[in-house]
Structure formats: structure tokens, C-alpha cells
Design an enzyme around this catalytic site. Sequence first.
Site, mmCIF file in Angstrom:
data_model
loop_
_atom_site.group_PDB
_atom_site.id
_atom_site.type_symbol
_atom_site.label_atom_id
_atom_site.label_comp_id
_atom_site.label_asym_id
_atom_site.label_seq_id
_atom_site.Cartn_x
_atom_site.Cartn_y
_atom_site.Cartn_z
ATOM 1 N N LYS A 52 30.158 -28.817 -19.171
ATOM 2 C CA LYS A 52 29.274 -28.765 -20.346
ATOM 3 C C LYS A 52 30.002 -29.307 -21.572
ATOM 4 O O LYS A 52 29.437 -30.075 -22.353
ATOM 5 C CB LYS A 52 28.786 -27.323 -20.570
ATOM 6 C CG LYS A 52 27.766 -26.891 -19.513
ATOM 7 C CD LYS A 52 27.471 -25.402 -19.547
ATOM 8 C CE LYS A 52 26.599 -25.002 -18.354
ATOM 9 N NZ LYS A 52 26.353 -23.568 -18.235
ATOM 10 N N GLN A 96 28.466 -18.125 -20.614
ATOM 11 C CA GLN A 96 28.454 -18.490 -19.198
ATOM 12 C C GLN A 96 28.273 -17.238 -18.329
ATOM 13 O O GLN A 96 29.013 -16.266 -18.468
ATOM 14 C CB GLN A 96 29.756 -19.227 -18.839
ATOM 15 C CG GLN A 96 29.785 -19.790 -17.442
ATOM 16 C CD GLN A 96 28.718 -20.865 -17.197
ATOM 17 O OE1 GLN A 96 28.470 -21.719 -18.033
ATOM 18 N NE2 GLN A 96 28.064 -20.801 -16.051
ATOM 19 N N ASP A 119 20.221 -21.853 -23.861
ATOM 20 C CA ASP A 119 19.992 -21.587 -22.441
ATOM 21 C C ASP A 119 18.547 -21.141 -22.198
ATOM 22 O O ASP A 119 18.078 -21.115 -21.070
ATOM 23 C CB ASP A 119 20.949 -20.490 -21.940
ATOM 24 C CG ASP A 119 22.158 -21.062 -21.207
ATOM 25 O OD1 ASP A 119 22.067 -22.213 -20.719
ATOM 26 O OD2 ASP A 119 23.189 -20.371 -21.135
#
Length: 292
Positions: A52, A96, A119
Site C-alpha cells: 500500500k 491493517q 477502507d
Amino acid sequence: MQLLDGKLVSAAVKEEIKQQAILHKNNGGKQPHLAAILVGNNGASETYVASKVKNCSDVGFKSSLVRLEENVSETELLATIEQLNTNADVDGILVQLPLPKHIHEEKIINAISPEKDVDGFHPVNIGKLVLGLPSFIPATPFGIMLLLKHYTINTAGKHAVVIGRSNIVGRPMSILLSQNTEPGNCTVTLCHSKTKNLKELCLQADIIVAALGKPGFLTADMVKENAVVIDVGITRVKDESKKSGFAIKGDVDFENVAPKCSYITPVPGGVGLMTIGALLMNTLNAVTKNKL
Ligand code: NAP
């Protein structure tokens, strides 16, 4: 059979994002900035976060990685999120997953400002998604929609079977496919571990999204001719022949299913790469307020 090439499409998506970010900056806007929080040192999580961060630099975004020890307290993690929430230079925040067992995942997701939740996991964004309002869309289902769009796959009126009902993949995927959009307008069946007649349902499906995390689960006898098959699964399977000691396997028995399909995603090289493209798209939208 045609491969849905995540490498090719994500490269095109990234190029578009890069150009839009340049345009935004040339018009006096700021450089998009994604902050990622990584707790502990889980191998797969390390790989995802590194990817990422690298992809941010590929498209001209700024990124920050906040690393916290495996035994960090929930309070400390919440304080880190609050700092990023109030930092005007940070546009997108991701934590994460998975998190260590002593940390409440839901509490952490809920602490991220919905305006920075790239997200798309915050209840506010999920709620907007359900209502068809502009929102951050969870990256994996969003990436799949971008893939279907790129290949102009006709989804209207089709029966889609989604296997897996997680909040981050299966459930939002089922919502997106059922919406009055293009792609969309499917009749959707959402399946899970308690579904009784899964094989029969799959055999009726024009589109199957396999997102359960069981390597090779979807076999050729479960797929009708010319179906579109999207493989979300990513499982590390021991493989001595690989330098890393493992191979990445999808949820579809690709070798035997592919010949029956009109379109299918490979693993790797399919949905995983699109997920990153979609995350970058959400981060760009966080800055430009485009579609939000
Ligand atoms: P998850 O939270 O573990 O959810 C799995 C879902 O599959 C659950 O809803 C479960 O049902 C269902 N399931 C399990 N066994 C089943 C069976 N035999 N028949 C029907 N349904 C079954 O997993 P996830 O986070 O959604 O991830 C799924 C897979 O996608 C994993 O391999 C993950 O690594 C991968 N993934 C890939 C990407 C990407 O970018 N490509 C992104 C995210 C995840 P219950 O609800 O009844 O337990």
C-alpha cells in the site's frame, strides 16, 4: 474464456488516479496523504502494508506508516488514531487487520473519522453504502466493481451468488451488485457456512464471487457454462518449491473451473491488485471530496 486481468486494469486505474492527483494539485489542492497503522509483525500484514505504501508513491501520494508493538494497549492505539483524525495533513487512515486478540476490532474501526475512513469499514460509510449514498466503499468489493466495469460485463438482471458474508468483502459485495447501478442490478444470493444447498445455488449463478478463504473450494461441478467467476480468496499454502516457502491460493479450483467460464479472475493477478487501486481511489476522493 477471458481472464479478468487485475494487473492491467489496476495499472490503468492507478494512471487515472495519478493524473487526477496532479490536476488537483495544479488547481491549488493538496497532495493526498494516506496514513497506515500496523500493529505487530504478522508476515501477510507486513506485505500488504508495504504494498500500500509503495503504491501511494507510484501515484504521487504521500504516505506514513505508524508501527506499533504487538502488545500495544487499546488505549494507545485509540490515541494514535485520534492524532491522525485531527491531523489536517492526513486525508486517509487505515488500520491493517487483523489486530491482536486483546484489541477490539470494532472499537478501533469506529474510532476512525468517517471522513478519513478510506477502507470504508466505519458504520457511517457502511450505512451510506446500504442507502446508495456517496461513501467510501470497502476496497475489495469496490475493486471488483471497477474490474467488471472495465470489461463492460453485463450484470443487469443476472443472478449473482456471493460466497462469504464478511463485513469487508461478501456483504458489501452483495449490496453493490444488487444496487440500481451499472455494474449492478443483479439478483443476489448471499451464502455463508450455514447455507444448505450451495452447489445448487452456484449452478444457477451467472456470476459467482468466491470470498470464503478456503483454497480451491469452488470446483467445476459447481459452475455452469459461461459463468463469470471472481476469486477473492488469498490463502498462503505451504510450497517448498517457492523461495518464500508458500504459494498464494484462491478459493477457486482455477484449472478446472476456468474452461467453463466466460470470464474469470486469476490468483494472484486478479482481485488483490484491484483492492489496492480502489484504496487509492478512496484516498483521492477523500482529498477531492469527489463523489462524497
Ligand atoms: P472471513 O471474515 O473469514 O469470512 C469468510 C466467510 O466465508 C464467512 O461469512 C463464512 O461464513 C463463509 N464460509 C466459510 N466457510 C464456508 C463454506 N464452507 N461455505 C460457505 N461459506 C463459507 O473472510 P474474509 O475476510 O471475507 O476473506 C475471505 C477471503 O478473501 C480470504 O481468503 C481473504 O484472505 C481474502 N481476501 C482477499 C482480499 C483481496 O484483496 N483479494 C481482501 C480481503 C480478503 P460464516 O459467516 O457463516 O462464518
